[in-house]
Design a protein around this motif. Sequence first.
Motif, PDB file in Angstrom:
ATOM      1  N   LYS A  26       7.856   8.891  -1.868  1.00 20.15           N
ATOM      2  CA  LYS A  26       6.975   9.906  -2.442  1.00 20.15           C
ATOM      3  C   LYS A  26       7.823  10.994  -3.099  1.00 20.15           C
ATOM      4  O   LYS A  26       8.527  11.743  -2.412  1.00 20.15           O
ATOM      5  CB  LYS A  26       6.083  10.510  -1.355  1.00 20.15           C
ATOM      6  N   GLU A  54       0.821  -1.203   0.000  1.00 22.78           N
ATOM      7  CA  GLU A  54       0.000   0.000   0.000  1.00 22.78           C
ATOM      8  C   GLU A  54       0.859   1.259   0.000  1.00 22.78           C
ATOM      9  O   GLU A  54       0.515   2.260  -0.647  1.00 22.78           O
ATOM     10  CB  GLU A  54      -0.931   0.000   1.212  1.00 22.78           C
ATOM     11  N   ALA A  55       1.984   1.215   0.702  1.00 21.64           N
ATOM     12  CA  ALA A  55       2.892   2.369   0.721  1.00 21.64           C
ATOM     13  C   ALA A  55       3.439   2.654  -0.670  1.00 21.64           C
ATOM     14  O   ALA A  55       3.544   3.811  -1.090  1.00 21.64           O
ATOM     15  CB  ALA A  55       4.039   2.120   1.703  1.00 21.64           C
ATOM     16  N   GLU A 112       0.813   7.051  -6.692  1.00 21.31           N
ATOM     17  CA  GLU A 112      -0.234   8.057  -6.850  1.00 21.31           C
ATOM     18  C   GLU A 112       0.318   9.460  -6.615  1.00 21.31           C
ATOM     19  O   GLU A 112       0.004  10.400  -7.348  1.00 21.31           O
ATOM     20  CB  GLU A 112      -1.387   7.779  -5.874  1.00 21.31           C
ATOM     21  N   PHE A 113       1.164   9.588  -5.600  1.00 22.41           N
ATOM     22  CA  PHE A 113       1.767  10.884  -5.284  1.00 22.41           C
ATOM     23  C   PHE A 113       2.651  11.348  -6.438  1.00 22.41           C
ATOM     24  O   PHE A 113       2.594  12.514  -6.855  1.00 22.41           O
ATOM     25  CB  PHE A 113       2.584  10.772  -3.995  1.00 22.41           C
ATOM     26  N   LYS A 125       0.597   4.178  -2.833  1.00 21.06           N
ATOM     27  CA  LYS A 125       0.364   5.575  -2.467  1.00 21.06           C
ATOM     28  C   LYS A 125       1.482   6.459  -3.006  1.00 21.06           C
ATOM     29  O   LYS A 125       1.239   7.598  -3.436  1.00 21.06           O
ATOM     30  CB  LYS A 125       0.263   5.710  -0.943  1.00 21.06           C
TER      31      LYS A 125
END
Length: 272
Positions: A173, A123-124, A130-131, A127
Amino acid sequence: MPAPTPVFFLAGGTGISAETLGNMMLQQFPTVTFVRRKIPFITSIDRARQVVLELDAAMTDSVTPLVFSTVSDQEIRAELQKTACAFIDLFGSHLDTVERVLHVNAAHDVGALHGVGDLRRYEARMKAVEFAMEHDDGQSLRNLENADLILVAPSRCGKTPTSMYLALQHGIKVANYPLVEEDFQTSDLPRPVRPYGAKCFGLLSTAARLSQVRGERRPGSRYAALSQCSYELRRAEALYRAHRIPSINSAAMSVEEIAAVIMQTLRLNGVG
């Protein structure tokens, strides 16, 4: 001229690890021509037997194919090793060593090899992807404080592929910000990234390489002119130096190498 050497990358999952590790070895033989093929998702004995037939069909009197494998299942791996090709096991022998050191038997879980078995890590990474997509090429300036890294560079220096690789492989990220004409007219950091100088990393290239890459997108334009590329790179380098932003020349580096340097320099650990 010698015939190209067939290379196969075998895996129980996506084959990313087999490709990455195998290609690292193949890069040490720049004078040899290779024909590469990835065969992922080998998850049964029957499929392994089919693969062995495909591998052996590539054998000739003059050329022995290379096979790089990260298949973790012991029975499937044993079946694949029956090939007459040169079989390089990137998983089995090393796993045995780790088992001996830890005194614990491995789970031989294909999903765990790519982080799917650990939902938190998976999940990290998603995410982070997406970032990176939201903050690609300065599209969004929201939540820059949440970025682990901000890549700053003139257009077409490799910001996007590096951002996506760091996100997908390491869960970092990344926002990337393109330096534009107005940024080259001052020694200040661009206003949106100014508060986050400690998170910034600069990418450079050679003028010839940058001109070539830009020319593929906009042939004959001022944007792709050698003089314009040279000017932008000089100004970008001066900007990095003035604000003590670490940077590298990405012209002759793979995205994996760029990512490794960035992570080491900024001490980014990632999740994978």
